[in-house]
Design a protein around this motif. Structure first.
Motif, mmCIF file in Angstrom:
data_model
loop_
_atom_site.group_PDB
_atom_site.id
_atom_site.type_symbol
_atom_site.label_atom_id
_atom_site.label_comp_id
_atom_site.label_asym_id
_atom_site.label_seq_id
_atom_site.Cartn_x
_atom_site.Cartn_y
_atom_site.Cartn_z
ATOM 1 N N GLU A 89 0.849 -1.097 0.060
ATOM 2 C CA GLU A 89 0.115 0.105 0.071
ATOM 3 C C GLU A 89 0.837 1.207 0.018
ATOM 4 O O GLU A 89 1.734 1.388 0.967
ATOM 5 C CB GLU A 89 -1.117 -0.127 1.089
ATOM 6 C CG GLU A 89 -1.856 -1.120 1.195
ATOM 7 C CD GLU A 89 -2.819 -1.138 2.271
ATOM 8 O OE1 GLU A 89 -3.088 -0.035 2.914
ATOM 9 O OE2 GLU A 89 -3.428 -2.174 2.653
ATOM 10 N N GLY A 121 2.123 5.224 -2.111
ATOM 11 C CA GLY A 121 1.798 6.294 -2.915
ATOM 12 C C GLY A 121 2.399 6.094 -4.401
ATOM 13 O O GLY A 121 1.827 6.087 -5.392
ATOM 14 N N HIS A 123 -2.363 4.614 -3.621
ATOM 15 C CA HIS A 123 -2.760 5.763 -2.494
ATOM 16 C C HIS A 123 -2.106 7.102 -3.319
ATOM 17 O O HIS A 123 -1.253 6.900 -4.142
ATOM 18 C CB HIS A 123 -2.355 5.758 -1.477
ATOM 19 C CG HIS A 123 -2.935 4.799 -0.455
ATOM 20 N ND1 HIS A 123 -3.138 3.334 -0.834
ATOM 21 C CD2 HIS A 123 -3.885 4.884 0.791
ATOM 22 C CE1 HIS A 123 -3.985 2.871 0.145
ATOM 23 N NE2 HIS A 123 -4.042 3.622 1.096
ATOM 24 N N SER A 124 -2.503 8.161 -2.852
ATOM 25 C CA SER A 124 -1.534 9.383 -2.924
ATOM 26 C C SER A 124 -0.442 9.633 -1.891
ATOM 27 O O SER A 124 -0.810 8.915 -1.061
ATOM 28 C CB SER A 124 -2.442 10.771 -3.074
ATOM 29 O OG SER A 124 -3.052 10.948 -1.880
ATOM 30 N N ALA A 129 -2.546 10.771 1.032
ATOM 31 C CA ALA A 129 -3.630 9.585 1.695
ATOM 32 C C ALA A 129 -2.565 8.985 2.675
ATOM 33 O O ALA A 129 -3.271 8.460 3.604
ATOM 34 C CB ALA A 129 -4.259 9.257 0.488
ATOM 35 N N MET A 130 -1.453 8.400 1.877
ATOM 36 C CA MET A 130 -0.757 7.568 2.901
ATOM 37 C C MET A 130 -0.342 8.342 4.229
ATOM 38 O O MET A 130 -0.625 7.764 5.643
ATOM 39 C CB MET A 130 0.415 7.060 2.112
ATOM 40 C CG MET A 130 0.251 5.868 1.100
ATOM 41 S SD MET A 130 -0.479 4.553 1.770
ATOM 42 C CE MET A 130 0.646 3.859 3.120
ATOM 43 N N ARG A 164 -3.160 8.664 6.620
ATOM 44 C CA ARG A 164 -3.403 7.323 7.496
ATOM 45 C C ARG A 164 -2.434 7.075 8.555
ATOM 46 O O ARG A 164 -3.056 6.658 9.536
ATOM 47 C CB ARG A 164 -3.605 6.103 6.241
ATOM 48 C CG ARG A 164 -4.794 6.235 5.191
ATOM 49 C CD ARG A 164 -4.458 5.139 4.274
ATOM 50 N NE ARG A 164 -5.028 3.800 5.513
ATOM 51 C CZ ARG A 164 -4.977 2.607 5.026
ATOM 52 N NH1 ARG A 164 -4.604 2.218 3.810
ATOM 53 N NH2 ARG A 164 -5.615 1.767 5.923
ATOM 54 N N LEU A 204 -8.328 13.497 -2.452
ATOM 55 C CA LEU A 204 -8.827 12.550 -3.461
ATOM 56 C C LEU A 204 -10.325 12.551 -4.331
ATOM 57 O O LEU A 204 -10.598 11.752 -5.281
ATOM 58 C CB LEU A 204 -8.846 11.262 -2.515
ATOM 59 C CG LEU A 204 -7.893 10.681 -1.744
ATOM 60 C CD1 LEU A 204 -7.899 9.727 -0.778
ATOM 61 C CD2 LEU A 204 -6.592 10.140 -2.832
ATOM 62 N N LEU A 252 -8.241 7.044 -7.749
ATOM 63 C CA LEU A 252 -7.584 6.514 -6.703
ATOM 64 C C LEU A 252 -8.768 6.164 -5.631
ATOM 65 O O LEU A 252 -8.681 5.198 -4.929
ATOM 66 C CB LEU A 252 -6.580 7.336 -6.109
ATOM 67 C CG LEU A 252 -5.313 7.345 -6.955
ATOM 68 C CD1 LEU A 252 -4.078 8.164 -6.127
ATOM 69 C CD2 LEU A 252 -4.601 5.739 -6.718
ATOM 70 N N MET A 280 -9.672 2.884 -3.608
ATOM 71 C CA MET A 280 -9.528 3.075 -2.047
ATOM 72 C C MET A 280 -10.991 2.702 -1.278
ATOM 73 O O MET A 280 -10.867 1.965 -0.295
ATOM 74 C CB MET A 280 -9.100 4.150 -1.468
ATOM 75 C CG MET A 280 -7.535 4.594 -2.128
ATOM 76 S SD MET A 280 -6.902 6.220 -1.554
ATOM 77 C CE MET A 280 -7.068 5.994 0.202
ATOM 78 N N VAL A 336 -10.412 8.928 5.549
ATOM 79 C CA VAL A 336 -9.296 7.994 5.136
ATOM 80 C C VAL A 336 -8.845 7.163 6.358
ATOM 81 O O VAL A 336 -8.641 7.874 7.261
ATOM 82 C CB VAL A 336 -7.943 8.511 4.500
ATOM 83 C CG1 VAL A 336 -8.087 8.951 2.998
ATOM 84 C CG2 VAL A 336 -7.210 9.609 5.288
#
Length: 298
Positions: free
Chosen positions: A71, A73, A100-101, A104-105, A108, A124, A129, A133, A154
């Protein structure tokens, strides 16, 4: 508490089959190569590897057959190309991917570091993406309860173990990173276990007179490994530059195929990272040139 271990001890104790591994470093900067080499030596498999730009260390783990899911980017070495072993594994379906972008990672990890189940973002919205997700169960489209505008929630991500490389540490686990840290601080705060390799490990209390230098405090660190050039062939800011010749050689083998990469890994890892450095740079001339190049830059 004294947290200094060898790489073999730290990996053997804390990296077990099937865990989620949070990977530090970015592209060709401060990747935890010594720790990843030890994971390969101990053949710890079934791993899920997570991070922002999963680069050289991920590709080596995949080439060694130890990864079942990522998982991330991105997965590349930028101007040096994609991760060839990883790409082939994705194409043949031997591992799964959660795209992911970078934000986004990072979000999280930040959510887990804060002890929250999720964090909101708008970045997002309108992307392919997001649909993936949502399908993977790590994002939900929602509405801002204050303004009524669309947002994405997210899901928090807490790795079982985080692997990072740093400039310096003390034996209590206080960590100093010079330069960019990217997602690493939140990832470490979120992780259940963190192993840090460092260029230099100092006695406990070494940073007591300058606490502002500490990037990650000891409370979040489980084990510390002293390993000079522990990010080689990637760079460590203020310590040494990246070894372009090594990266190009690895990528050329990666283009050739998985067999070539496995042969390189078998021939070059040695019994320890010091063995690896001796195999790749027996007289230390390459490492010396990388140190001098970094000094000229900073």
């Amino acid at each position: 508490m004294h947290k200094l271990l060898t790489a073999s001890e730290a990996v053997g104790r804390y990296v077990t089959p099937g865990v989620v591994v949070g990977m530090g470093g970015q592209n060709i900067n401060r990747c935890p190569m010594a720790l990843v080499h030890e994971v390969i030596r101990q053949s710890v498999g079934g791993l899920t590897v997570v991070g922002c730009n999963l680069s050289l260390p991920l590709d080596m783990l995949v080439a060694a057959g130890l990864v079942v899911r990522t998982e991330q980017g991105t997965g590349n070495l930028e101007r040096y190309g994609t991760l060839f072993a990883w790409r082939r594994a994705v194409e043949r379906g031997s591992l799964t991917v959660g795209d992911h972008s970078h934000l986004a990672m990072a979000s999280r990890f930040a959510a887990a570091a804060l002890g929250l189940p999720y964090l909101p973002t708008r970045s997002l919205l309108g992307t392919d993406l997001l649909a993936d997700m949502v399908q993977d169960g790590v994002a939900v489209e929602s509405v801002d309860p204050f303004e009524g505008r669309p947002v994405v929630l997210v899901r928090a991500l807490a790795p079982d173990v985080a692997l990072i490389h740093a400039n310096r540490a003390d034996t209590s686990g206080n960590i100093v990173i010079d330069g960019v840290t990217s997602h690493e601080v939140d990832m470490v705060r979120a992780a259940k276990v963190t192993i840090v390799s460092a260029e230099e490990v100092l006695p406990a209390g070494a940073f007591a007179d300058r606490p502002e230098r500490v990037t990650i405090p000891e409370a979040y660190v489980t084990a510390v490994v002293e390993q000079p050039f522990g990010a080689f062939p990637t760079s460590v800011y203020r310590a040494y530059d990246f070894a372009e010749s090594e990266i190009k050689e690895y990528q050329a083998l990666g283009r050739s195929g998985d067999g070539e990469l496995r042969e390189w890994i078998s021939a070059n890892l040695g019994d320890s990272f010091d063995d690896h450095l001796a195999l790749r740079d027996g007289d230390g001339a390459l490492r010396g040139s990388l140190v001098e190049r970094m000094r000229s830059l900073v």
